[in-house]
Design an enzyme around this catalytic site. Structure first.
Site, PDB file in Angstrom:
ATOM      1  N   THR A 172       0.872  -1.191   0.000  1.00  0.00           N
ATOM      2  CA  THR A 172       0.000   0.000   0.000  1.00  0.00           C
ATOM      3  C   THR A 172       0.905   1.236   0.000  1.00  0.00           C
ATOM      4  O   THR A 172       1.331   1.672  -1.071  1.00  0.00           O
ATOM      5  CB  THR A 172      -0.986   0.004   1.192  1.00  0.00           C
ATOM      6  OG1 THR A 172      -0.265  -0.224   2.405  1.00  0.00           O
ATOM      7  CG2 THR A 172      -2.046  -1.057   1.016  1.00  0.00           C
ATOM      8  N   LYS A 213       3.824  -6.757   3.624  1.00  0.00           N
ATOM      9  CA  LYS A 213       3.579  -5.326   3.427  1.00  0.00           C
ATOM     10  C   LYS A 213       3.274  -4.731   4.792  1.00  0.00           C
ATOM     11  O   LYS A 213       2.749  -5.417   5.680  1.00  0.00           O
ATOM     12  CB  LYS A 213       2.440  -5.068   2.442  1.00  0.00           C
ATOM     13  CG  LYS A 213       1.077  -5.579   2.802  1.00  0.00           C
ATOM     14  CD  LYS A 213       0.250  -4.734   3.712  1.00  0.00           C
ATOM     15  CE  LYS A 213       0.112  -3.322   3.234  1.00  0.00           C
ATOM     16  NZ  LYS A 213      -0.766  -2.560   4.208  1.00  0.00           N
ATOM     17  N   THR A 236      -0.985  -2.739  10.279  1.00  0.00           N
ATOM     18  CA  THR A 236      -1.746  -2.898   9.045  1.00  0.00           C
ATOM     19  C   THR A 236      -0.890  -3.700   8.109  1.00  0.00           C
ATOM     20  O   THR A 236      -0.543  -3.310   7.008  1.00  0.00           O
ATOM     21  CB  THR A 236      -2.114  -1.562   8.406  1.00  0.00           C
ATOM     22  OG1 THR A 236      -2.902  -1.836   7.252  1.00  0.00           O
ATOM     23  CG2 THR A 236      -0.905  -0.772   7.973  1.00  0.00           C
ATOM     24  N   GLU A 274       6.004   4.239   7.340  1.00  0.00           N
ATOM     25  CA  GLU A 274       5.593   5.472   6.665  1.00  0.00           C
ATOM     26  C   GLU A 274       6.454   6.650   7.126  1.00  0.00           C
ATOM     27  O   GLU A 274       6.467   7.005   8.297  1.00  0.00           O
ATOM     28  CB  GLU A 274       4.121   5.751   6.935  1.00  0.00           C
ATOM     29  CG  GLU A 274       3.233   4.828   6.125  1.00  0.00           C
ATOM     30  CD  GLU A 274       1.760   4.974   6.452  1.00  0.00           C
ATOM     31  OE1 GLU A 274       1.434   5.608   7.456  1.00  0.00           O
ATOM     32  OE2 GLU A 274       0.944   4.433   5.680  1.00  0.00           O
ATOM     33  N   ASN A 290      -0.161  10.467   5.788  1.00  0.00           N
ATOM     34  CA  ASN A 290      -1.406  10.096   6.448  1.00  0.00           C
ATOM     35  C   ASN A 290      -2.468  11.180   6.430  1.00  0.00           C
ATOM     36  O   ASN A 290      -3.637  10.904   6.647  1.00  0.00           O
ATOM     37  CB  ASN A 290      -1.122   9.620   7.864  1.00  0.00           C
ATOM     38  CG  ASN A 290      -0.549   8.226   7.825  1.00  0.00           C
ATOM     39  OD1 ASN A 290      -1.229   7.293   7.405  1.00  0.00           O
ATOM     40  ND2 ASN A 290       0.708   8.093   8.208  1.00  0.00           N
ATOM     41  N   THR A 295      -6.811  10.243  -0.676  1.00  0.00           N
ATOM     42  CA  THR A 295      -6.928  10.934  -1.959  1.00  0.00           C
ATOM     43  C   THR A 295      -5.928  10.405  -2.968  1.00  0.00           C
ATOM     44  O   THR A 295      -5.010   9.700  -2.636  1.00  0.00           O
ATOM     45  CB  THR A 295      -6.712  12.442  -1.770  1.00  0.00           C
ATOM     46  OG1 THR A 295      -5.488  12.641  -1.061  1.00  0.00           O
ATOM     47  CG2 THR A 295      -7.862  13.033  -0.988  1.00  0.00           C
TER      48      THR A 295
END
Lengths: 410, 410
Positions: free
Chosen positions: A160, A186, A197, A283, A405, A410
């Protein structure tokens, strides 16, 4: 144990593929992955403890209870979580499509979904993904490079916000022959204690019965995926799933035997390295920090303290700022909820001792700053004289994390 | 209850001052504050639960145990935490200097320090600050505006990364006359459940005995400072301290009486509004979000769920991104550790219902986005049919937060 090339298709008797079905329309990369075992396989997994777990987690828990599976289909771009009864029906329908295309029963198919929460799965896209994945599967007797390429496609398809695909595989020599273990994973955000996640698919051509396999997956997760964080969110989809198909012709491995322990050690190593890679690619992460807490009354107490430091926004921004602001690290240890004598606290970053006896140690600020500038370092905290010890892996909190985040949907 | 101008000097018989002593050399603003009661006062407080609490917290706990104090000296720029026995000696020395300058006993002086952890207090600067504060105190019979100006100086002096000083005061009409309650506070970062890197000094000219005053401070903190967060860090210095000097000539207020309850209501209102102001001015905060959880088995369960959402990095970045990504809010509720039926979850932001029956409600995306663009809004989550309800105040996680905390020490 030796590292070998590839991921889930490195073990014998596994094929994989990854295709783009447009599940997240704005993404141009593959978003559907399929892993198939050419022989019946034992299956075991560990799953998110989130009450809002997705319908596919419920489905996979049932598959693991039964103990056998043949295929594992994963989509990114949509988590199929908080989607109610229609979401559960979508999981059954997806498994049915995979089973039909492969000539299996639906209850031999595991399913994972990762991505945005609360949006119904686009089933027309999923249908296309299933069809595409099956069509893209290499033949069972395909050359190694074709099989490897399918595995790499699958590793990309499950990403992702990951910036790099994660694949790894090892080979272990046992008394009766050699077995392999491969994994793709992932992660990126929502990386938290008790998983994240994250999805990790593990394959092995060793023969292991479902019950000892389940015990091993749990044991491995405890010292890998359950001791890491990027943020402190536990997702609706976290899954570690392992298929063991015995195609190496070795085994079944008996728990307690030397062969089983050698296999377990390699299995745990694969999980630990994969978990570290997830944190490294967290991230916005620009740092990988290993927190080690020792001297606690128990390992559990040590882990509680390590976790408090690992998830602290103030510690994580200090990592990002490359600031040896050890007061923040001591402060987080102090509110972890574990009793210790503050005047006993000692602390090191790599070779530099920052604290001794609950206050500043004598060190040169530039030495401490030099350690903080390293992309990876260890923060060691000693809280007493007890035997308890734990480690926890974390990343820094950067501007990039906020950007990723704030704009995720979007 | 009416709002009145000013802060800690709005109640009768309190004077205050604030001066710059250069404790944090890079800061140009006031960094030492002094509040003095012209009459003996009852004192009560609530303090951080952090094990690494600063030496001044230990000192103030003793003062509150004794129940009486006359002066409260606060410095910003240095927390005097993780400073060991020398830190404790510095607190005693500071209290001694204040006492000597004011003609009091050292054990009538409360002390707070806020700022960087682990650095010894610069006692030469502190001595200058004490001297300056005493010299700057208005006379006991000074005009109201001189007393107000001293209070405002104190409010500025306790700020660290706050962008605005926080002062407020109210007046309450009781059966025997009117009393006032005033407060100054600093917060900004490390704002967490069970307080924060915050200091709140409250004064009142009501007469309240130490024991009922202590109970009231605790009761008020529970529904104000203990239900807010900016990040999720609990500092070494958190302190709410109240001095009640009886100079209004009303009382002593008897617990259980109508007057006491009217006073308590006003006291709680001052704490709640002050806590909200701390969150509004949280480090990098551009949003104030009130999380309300209802339908839980108990208020405690509701608070646990509300807190999980309030502290979630993913929820907070969604607030910053003005993204009605309710899956993240539901996800955080799901991992809070409180049992509820996922299919029962309902959710609203202000007037827009986002979830019903555990899945998406019917709403227009632009309506939800419009709410998220408001500087303040309410996120309501209903997890069942139980009577438990709680609220929690939080801010968003912004780039500015990362910038502030990556560079804090420099």
């Amino acid at each position: 144990m030796n590292a070998v090339d590839g991921g889930v298709t490195a073990p014998a008797g596994f094929r994989a593929s990854g295709v783009r079905a447009g599940i997240k329309p704005s993404s141009k990369k593959e978003d559907c992955a399929l892993i198939v075992s050419d022989a019946p396989a034992a299956v075991a997994g560990v799953f998110t403890r989130n009450l809002m777990r997705s319908a596919c987690v419920e489905w996979d828990i049932e598959r693991c209870r039964a103990g056998h599976a043949r295929a594992y289909f994963i989509n990114s771009g949509n988590a199929n979580a908080a989607t109610g009864a229609p979401g559960a029906a979508d999981v059954r329908a997806t498994a049915g499509m995979v089973a039909e295309g492969l000539g299996l029963a639906a209850d031999e198919v595991c399913i994972s979904s990762t991505g945005v929460i609360g949006v119904p799965l686009p089933m027309d896209r999923i249908a296309e993904g299933v069809k595409g994945c099956i069509a893209a599967l290499p033949d069972a007797d395909a050359a190694d490079d074709a099989r490897a390429s399918g595995g790499a496609d699958a590793a990309r398809a499950i990403m992702t916000t990951d910036t790099v695909p994660k694949e790894m595989a090892v080979e272990v020599a046992l008394s009766a022959g050699t077995v392999r273990i491969g994994a793709i994973a992932k992660g990126a955000g929502m990386i938290a204690p008790n998983m994240a996640t994250m999805i990790c698919a593990i394959t092995t051509d060793a023969a292991v019965e479902p019950k000892p396999l389940a015990d091993l997956v749990y044991r491995a997760a405890t010292v890998s995926f359950n001791q890491m964080c990027v943020d402190n969110d536990t997702s609706t989809s976290d899954t570690v799933l392992c298929l063991a198909n015995g195609r190496a012709g070795v085994g079944p491995l008996e728990p307690g035997s030397a062969d089983f322990e050698a296999f377990a050690e390699a299995f745990i190593a694969v999980c630990r390295e994969t978990a570290k890679n997830l944190v490294r690619d967290g991230e916005g992460a620009s740092k990988f920090v290993e927190i080690v807490v020792s001297g606690a009354a128990s390992d559990g107490d040590a882990k509680t303290v390590a976790r408090a430091v690992a998830v602290s926004q103030l510690c994580k921004t200090a990592f990002f700022g490359e600031d040896p602001n050890w007061g923040r690290f001591a402060c987080a240890a102090g509110y972890a909820g574990v009793a210790f004598e503050p005047g006993r606290l000692a602390m090191w970053i790599d070779e530099v001792q920052l604290m001794a006896g609950g206050q500043a140690a004598e060190y040169r600020e530039e030495d401490a700053a030099a350690v903080m500038q390293r992309p990876e370092f260890q923060l060691r905290i000693e809280i007493g004289d007890g035997p308890g010890r734990a480690e926890f892996w974390t990343s820094d909190l950067s501007h990039e994390y906020v950007t990723i985040n704030a704009d995720y949907r979007t």
